[in-house]
Design a protein around this motif. Structure first.
Motif: not given
Length: 144
Positions: A128-141
């Protein structure tokens, strides 16, 4: 120090201070939740940053709830520091404060996880894990 050098020093100090300001190296995470089947109860979303958080042994980094209003819901986690995260979502459809399950332990209310792993159990942290940097992120569940 002449006036130009003094202004340059002040400008450089301001730039350095703004880089260290809270949220300067943080992103917003938008979670779009699909397939909300009931318009009752509460939808709960938790953002965790470790396998301990995933297993309920540590507090979430952020958590939020919403009343369903249609087949989709959107959650925004603000000022998330760069790192590795996972999101778990539950829909307490009857408002009893827990995720209900049947006799064999399968949830009877909505649930979902980041990366939408196709497993017949709670996914592992690694699934389930994912990385986030300094840019906004969008995910779909997708809720199950």
């Amino acid at each position: 120090m002449d006036r130009f050098a003094r202004h340059t020093l002040i400008f450089a100090t301001l730039i350095a201070a703004s880089a260290c300001a809270p949220g300067a190296l943080a992103a917003d995470l938008t979670v779009v939740l699909r397939d909300v089947r009931a318009q009752t109860g509460l939808v709960k979303a938790a953002l965790v940053d470790s396998s301990e958080g995933w297993d309920g042994k540590a507090r979430p980094v952020q958590a939020t709830t919403a009343t369903p209003a249609g087949p989709q819901a959107t959650f925004v986690f603000k000022d998330v520091k760069p790192g590795t995260y996972a999101v778990m979502v539950t829909h307490d459809e009857n408002g009893n404060g827990k995720l209900d399950s049947n006799m064999i332990g399968m949830p009877t209310e909505g649930y979902g996880f980041s990366n939408n792993p196709r497993v017949m159990r709670k996914p592992t942290w690694d699934e389930a894990r994912f990385d986030i940097g300094t840019q906004d992120v969008a995910i779909d569940i997708a809720l199950h």
